[in-house]
Structure formats: C-alpha cells, structure tokens
Design a protein around this motif. Structure first.
Motif, PDB file in Angstrom:
ATOM      1  N   TYR A  88      36.637  -8.712   4.888  1.00  0.00           N
ATOM      2  CA  TYR A  88      37.216  -7.875   5.927  1.00  0.00           C
ATOM      3  C   TYR A  88      38.506  -7.228   5.447  1.00  0.00           C
ATOM      4  CZ  TYR A  88      34.028 -10.647   8.778  1.00  0.00           C
ATOM      5  OH  TYR A  88      32.912 -11.260   9.294  1.00  0.00           O
ATOM      6  N   ASN A  89      38.840  -6.129   6.119  1.00  0.00           N
ATOM      7  CA  ASN A  89      40.150  -5.525   5.944  1.00  0.00           C
ATOM      8  C   ASN A  89      41.178  -6.296   6.777  1.00  0.00           C
ATOM      9  OD1 ASN A  89      39.345  -3.139   4.289  1.00  0.00           O
ATOM     10  ND2 ASN A  89      38.152  -2.664   6.128  1.00  0.00           N
ATOM     11  N   ALA A  90      42.450  -5.952   6.602  1.00  0.00           N
ATOM     12  CA  ALA A  90      43.521  -6.657   7.317  1.00  0.00           C
ATOM     13  C   ALA A  90      43.385  -6.523   8.828  1.00  0.00           C
ATOM     14  CB  ALA A  90      44.876  -6.144   6.857  1.00  0.00           C
ATOM     15  N   ASN A  91      42.766  -5.429   9.306  1.00  0.00           N
ATOM     16  CA  ASN A  91      42.599  -5.228  10.754  1.00  0.00           C
ATOM     17  C   ASN A  91      41.287  -5.807  11.277  1.00  0.00           C
ATOM     18  OD1 ASN A  91      40.763  -3.445   9.680  1.00  0.00           O
ATOM     19  ND2 ASN A  91      41.541  -1.646  10.762  1.00  0.00           N
ATOM     20  N   LYS A  92      40.619  -6.640  10.476  1.00  0.00           N
ATOM     21  CA  LYS A  92      39.403  -7.373  10.834  1.00  0.00           C
ATOM     22  C   LYS A  92      38.142  -6.516  10.846  1.00  0.00           C
ATOM     23  CE  LYS A  92      41.933 -10.670  13.744  1.00  0.00           C
ATOM     24  NZ  LYS A  92      41.978 -11.329  15.077  1.00  0.00           N
ATOM     25  N   THR A  93      38.213  -5.293  10.371  1.00  0.00           N
ATOM     26  CA  THR A  93      37.000  -4.489  10.245  1.00  0.00           C
ATOM     27  C   THR A  93      36.248  -4.885   8.982  1.00  0.00           C
ATOM     28  OG1 THR A  93      38.282  -2.745   9.145  1.00  0.00           O
ATOM     29  CG2 THR A  93      37.868  -2.500  11.521  1.00  0.00           C
ATOM     30  N   LEU A  94      34.945  -4.682   9.005  1.00  0.00           N
ATOM     31  CA  LEU A  94      34.120  -5.018   7.853  1.00  0.00           C
ATOM     32  C   LEU A  94      34.534  -4.213   6.621  1.00  0.00           C
ATOM     33  CD1 LEU A  94      30.613  -5.109   9.545  1.00  0.00           C
ATOM     34  CD2 LEU A  94      31.712  -7.029   8.384  1.00  0.00           C
ATOM     35  N   LYS A  95      34.600  -4.896   5.490  1.00  0.00           N
ATOM     36  CA  LYS A  95      34.939  -4.246   4.221  1.00  0.00           C
ATOM     37  C   LYS A  95      33.760  -4.241   3.256  1.00  0.00           C
ATOM     38  CE  LYS A  95      38.210  -4.492   0.362  1.00  0.00           C
ATOM     39  NZ  LYS A  95      39.386  -5.230  -0.190  1.00  0.00           N
ATOM     40  N   ARG A  96      33.121  -5.408   3.095  1.00  0.00           N
ATOM     41  CA  ARG A  96      32.034  -5.505   2.113  1.00  0.00           C
ATOM     42  C   ARG A  96      31.106  -6.638   2.496  1.00  0.00           C
ATOM     43  NH1 ARG A  96      33.568  -5.478  -4.098  1.00  0.00           N
ATOM     44  NH2 ARG A  96      33.542  -3.242  -3.618  1.00  0.00           N
ATOM     45  N   ILE A  97      29.800  -6.436   2.231  1.00  0.00           N
ATOM     46  CA  ILE A  97      28.802  -7.491   2.333  1.00  0.00           C
ATOM     47  C   ILE A  97      28.074  -7.573   0.999  1.00  0.00           C
ATOM     48  CG2 ILE A  97      26.747  -8.326   3.522  1.00  0.00           C
ATOM     49  CD1 ILE A  97      27.602  -6.708   5.958  1.00  0.00           C
ATOM     50  N   ASP A  98      28.117  -8.735   0.371  1.00  0.00           N
ATOM     51  CA  ASP A  98      27.403  -8.980  -0.882  1.00  0.00           C
ATOM     52  C   ASP A  98      26.268  -9.952  -0.626  1.00  0.00           C
ATOM     53  OD1 ASP A  98      28.834  -7.358  -2.653  1.00  0.00           O
ATOM     54  OD2 ASP A  98      30.342  -8.910  -3.038  1.00  0.00           O
ATOM     55  N   THR A  99      25.096  -9.662  -1.194  1.00  0.00           N
ATOM     56  CA  THR A  99      23.927 -10.509  -1.038  1.00  0.00           C
ATOM     57  C   THR A  99      23.554 -11.126  -2.375  1.00  0.00           C
ATOM     58  OG1 THR A  99      23.061  -9.208   0.813  1.00  0.00           O
ATOM     59  CG2 THR A  99      21.484 -10.583  -0.379  1.00  0.00           C
ATOM     60  N   TYR A 100      23.363 -12.454  -2.366  1.00  0.00           N
ATOM     61  CA  TYR A 100      22.996 -13.212  -3.559  1.00  0.00           C
ATOM     62  C   TYR A 100      21.622 -13.837  -3.331  1.00  0.00           C
ATOM     63  CZ  TYR A 100      27.965 -12.892  -4.741  1.00  0.00           C
ATOM     64  OH  TYR A 100      29.229 -12.431  -5.020  1.00  0.00           O
ATOM     65  N   ILE A 101      20.752 -13.746  -4.332  1.00  0.00           N
ATOM     66  CA  ILE A 101      19.410 -14.309  -4.225  1.00  0.00           C
ATOM     67  C   ILE A 101      19.275 -15.521  -5.139  1.00  0.00           C
ATOM     68  CG2 ILE A 101      18.317 -12.157  -3.525  1.00  0.00           C
ATOM     69  CD1 ILE A 101      17.372 -11.787  -6.399  1.00  0.00           C
ATOM     70  N   ASN A 102      18.440 -16.465  -4.703  1.00  0.00           N
ATOM     71  CA  ASN A 102      18.226 -17.720  -5.417  1.00  0.00           C
ATOM     72  C   ASN A 102      17.296 -17.482  -6.607  1.00  0.00           C
ATOM     73  OD1 ASN A 102      17.675 -20.347  -6.238  1.00  0.00           O
ATOM     74  ND2 ASN A 102      17.554 -21.139  -4.156  1.00  0.00           N
ATOM     75  N   LEU A 103      17.788 -17.781  -7.798  1.00  0.00           N
ATOM     76  CA  LEU A 103      16.977 -17.658  -9.007  1.00  0.00           C
ATOM     77  C   LEU A 103      16.321 -18.974  -9.396  1.00  0.00           C
ATOM     78  CD1 LEU A 103      19.345 -15.481 -11.240  1.00  0.00           C
ATOM     79  CD2 LEU A 103      17.472 -14.712  -9.773  1.00  0.00           C
ATOM     80  N   GLY A 104      16.617 -20.024  -8.635  1.00  0.00           N
ATOM     81  CA  GLY A 104      16.119 -21.349  -8.978  1.00  0.00           C
ATOM     82  C   GLY A 104      17.150 -22.123  -9.785  1.00  0.00           C
ATOM     83  N   SER A 105      16.990 -23.439  -9.821  1.00  0.00           N
ATOM     84  CA  SER A 105      17.882 -24.322 -10.581  1.00  0.00           C
ATOM     85  C   SER A 105      19.338 -24.163 -10.159  1.00  0.00           C
ATOM     86  CB  SER A 105      17.750 -24.063 -12.095  1.00  0.00           C
ATOM     87  OG  SER A 105      16.416 -24.241 -12.514  1.00  0.00           O
ATOM     88  N   GLY A 106      19.563 -23.799  -8.894  1.00  0.00           N
ATOM     89  CA  GLY A 106      20.923 -23.692  -8.386  1.00  0.00           C
ATOM     90  C   GLY A 106      21.650 -22.428  -8.779  1.00  0.00           C
ATOM     91  N   ALA A 107      20.974 -21.499  -9.443  1.00  0.00           N
ATOM     92  CA  ALA A 107      21.614 -20.249  -9.877  1.00  0.00           C
ATOM     93  C   ALA A 107      21.329 -19.140  -8.874  1.00  0.00           C
ATOM     94  CB  ALA A 107      21.103 -19.845 -11.254  1.00  0.00           C
ATOM     95  N   TYR A 108      22.352 -18.313  -8.613  1.00  0.00           N
ATOM     96  CA  TYR A 108      22.216 -17.185  -7.703  1.00  0.00           C
ATOM     97  C   TYR A 108      22.650 -15.902  -8.402  1.00  0.00           C
ATOM     98  CZ  TYR A 108      21.358 -20.287  -3.763  1.00  0.00           C
ATOM     99  OH  TYR A 108      20.806 -21.201  -2.912  1.00  0.00           O
ATOM    100  N   LEU A 109      21.994 -14.800  -8.033  1.00  0.00           N
ATOM    101  CA  LEU A 109      22.280 -13.488  -8.610  1.00  0.00           C
ATOM    102  C   LEU A 109      22.773 -12.543  -7.532  1.00  0.00           C
ATOM    103  CD1 LEU A 109      21.973 -11.378 -11.004  1.00  0.00           C
ATOM    104  CD2 LEU A 109      19.694 -10.901 -10.051  1.00  0.00           C
ATOM    105  N   LEU A 110      23.881 -11.854  -7.795  1.00  0.00           N
ATOM    106  CA  LEU A 110      24.338 -10.795  -6.894  1.00  0.00           C
ATOM    107  C   LEU A 110      23.331  -9.655  -6.965  1.00  0.00           C
ATOM    108  CD1 LEU A 110      26.388  -9.379  -5.050  1.00  0.00           C
ATOM    109  CD2 LEU A 110      27.648  -8.704  -7.108  1.00  0.00           C
ATOM    110  N   VAL A 150      33.802   2.148   4.360  1.00  0.00           N
ATOM    111  CA  VAL A 150      35.004   2.961   4.157  1.00  0.00           C
ATOM    112  C   VAL A 150      35.389   3.591   5.485  1.00  0.00           C
ATOM    113  CG1 VAL A 150      35.992   4.972   2.970  1.00  0.00           C
ATOM    114  CG2 VAL A 150      34.469   3.404   1.733  1.00  0.00           C
ATOM    115  N   TYR A 151      36.706   3.660   5.761  1.00  0.00           N
ATOM    116  CA  TYR A 151      37.208   4.134   7.042  1.00  0.00           C
ATOM    117  C   TYR A 151      38.128   5.333   6.849  1.00  0.00           C
ATOM    118  CZ  TYR A 151      35.462  -0.414   8.471  1.00  0.00           C
ATOM    119  OH  TYR A 151      34.655  -1.496   8.699  1.00  0.00           O
ATOM    120  N   THR A 152      38.270   6.120   7.908  1.00  0.00           N
ATOM    121  CA  THR A 152      39.197   7.252   7.886  1.00  0.00           C
ATOM    122  C   THR A 152      40.624   6.736   8.048  1.00  0.00           C
ATOM    123  OG1 THR A 152      39.145   7.591  10.283  1.00  0.00           O
ATOM    124  CG2 THR A 152      37.429   8.689   8.967  1.00  0.00           C
TER     125      THR A 152
END
Length: 264
Positions: A98-120, A127-129
């Motif tokens: 989030y940004n300082a004003n609590k608006t959404l900034k970024r969402i990252d998704t990670y997927i399970n590759l197995g054996s406890g490893a995750y990939l972005l 982006v805001y005005t």
C-alpha cells in the motif's frame, strides 16, 4: 486475466466473483457476510463460506479450494493464500502493498513450484494522479524474471465514479485497445456494507480483474456496462430489513446471492 468483455461469462464459471479502504461506513452495522452462492443460469456453480476473526475475514472455503487472509497492524490485507489439496503449502499466494494513504500500490502473485519453492509469476501496479484518483493499473508477467507488460487499464472519473476504462492488451503481436463505459445510480456503494476490502476477498472479482474494480472502487453502484456493441445490465438487490446487498443479477440472471449473520 479476464476483462469485462467476458462479464456475461460470470454465470458460466465455477468461481465468479473508495478508494478500496475508506474509513467511514454509512450503512447499518452488525451484519457480516457468511456465505456467497454463485450461479450458472438457474444451477448453483459454486459457493464460498466466510470465516472471521472479530470483524476481519480470515478465510473462505469454496467447493474446491480455500483462501486465507493475513493482515497488518492497520487491518489491511497484506497476503492472500490459495489452497486446493495441501492445506499447508499454498498453490499460490498474493502479497499486497500500500501507499502511505492506504491505497493499493502493488499485488504480486507467487506460484508453487513444489518442494517449498515459489516463483513470482504476475504483478499488478497501481498508479494515481496528483489529486489521489486512480490513474492506471498495469499487469506484468514476471515468470521469466523480467517485467513483461501484458495489460494496461486507464481510468476515467466523473467525480468519485469511474465512468470508463481504456484497456490496452499487449499480449499479441500488435497492441489492441477497447473501452468499457459504466453507468451508475445515485446510491452509496452497496459492496462497502460487506467489507471495505471486498475487491481483495470475494472470488467474484476473479483474481483482481481491473475491469471489475469499479464495482468496489466507485462511490455509487454500477447499473450498466457497455463495451462496443455489447451492453450489460447490472441489478443489485437488497434484503428488505438490513438493506445489505443480497443478489447480483447480470442481464436479468442471478449471478451471486449473499447471506448474512446480523446482530440485530
């Protein structure tokens, strides 16, 4: 990622479905969503049962999967885990910043590759005005280690309502564009009665589809969406006593029905 061109398919998929984090809540208190049922025509396609810790949604159980939500000290969702078979190791998880004003900034998704490893695998940037209104959302494929732009959504406002989204698709050999326009009523947004982070919680929003964002971002309720020659009527019905959002109807057909537990 789906766009509103496929909004009519909301009734044919198993899991369908302001700033996002306004502090005020002008609606009757004491009611919580406990279940959502999704429809394919007249048949039930899926459902989600809500689990709470106090007033916070910490989990959803659908017919074939589970979601878990983690919060920061400001009660903002910072992680969403998605499970199907393994109840410990998520199939995928999303981190939300989030940004300082609590608006959404970024969402990252990670997927399970197995054996406890995750990939972005995917990234969504907000982006805001200078005045604080949402300007663009850009989605990226991150699976190769570099940010490969896939979609861009530019938002046009009329006061506090998004009235148009200009979508550019970069996944083909040549970028293509389309425009979605939205009509609204004059009533305060019904979705905020459920939860002011509903875009991050409810499967109706199809893994953060930017063309569905106006349902929860706008001050008022969407009544129609147009895309080219296609026009989609949206009707939101309320329960008679508490005035909570009960049914979402798309082109006259029931898409989702919400059930509540109320203290009064």
């Amino acid at each position: 990622m789906r766009t509103l061109r496929s909004l009519g398919l909301l009734l044919t998929v198993a899991i369908l479905f302001i700033s996002c984090f306004k502090s005020e809540n002008p609606y009757p208190s004491g009611c919580k969503v406990v279940k959502a049922t999704y429809y394919n025509g007249s048949a039930i396609a899926d459902s989600s049962v809500y689990t709470y810790s106090g007033d916070k949604v910490i989990g959803l159980k659908t017919d074939g999967a589970n979601y878990r939500f983690l919060y920061d000290t400001l009660n903002l969702i910072v992680r969403r885990d998605f499970y199907t078979v393994d109840s410990v190791k998520a199939d995928k998880y999303d981190t939300i910043t989030y940004n300082a004003n609590k608006t959404l900034k970024r969402i990252d998704t990670y997927i399970n590759l197995g054996s406890g490893a995750y990939l972005l695998s995917n990234r969504i940037d907000f982006v805001y005005t200078a005045s604080g209104k949402l300007f663009t959302i850009t989605t990226y494929n991150m699976s190769t280690g570099a940010a490969l732009k896939e979609h861009n959504y530019r938002y046009i406002f009329d006061y506090n309502n998004i009235i148009a989204v200009n979508h550019t698709d970069f996944t083909g050999t040549t970028p293509t564009s389309e425009v979605f326009t939205y009509s609204h009523d004059n009533t305060s947004n019904y979705f905020t009665r459920q939860n002011n982070q509903v875009f991050l919680i409810d499967p109706f929003f199809n893994d953060f589809d930017p063309t569905l964002l106006p349902f929860t971002w706008n001050a008022n309720n969407i009544t129609n969406i147009s895309n080219g020659n296609n026009s989609t009527m949206v009707v939101l019905d309320l329960d008679a006593y508490h005035k909570n959002l009960m049914d979402v109807k798309i082109t006259g057909l029931l898409g989702v029905h919400y059930e509540y537990q109320c203290q009064n």
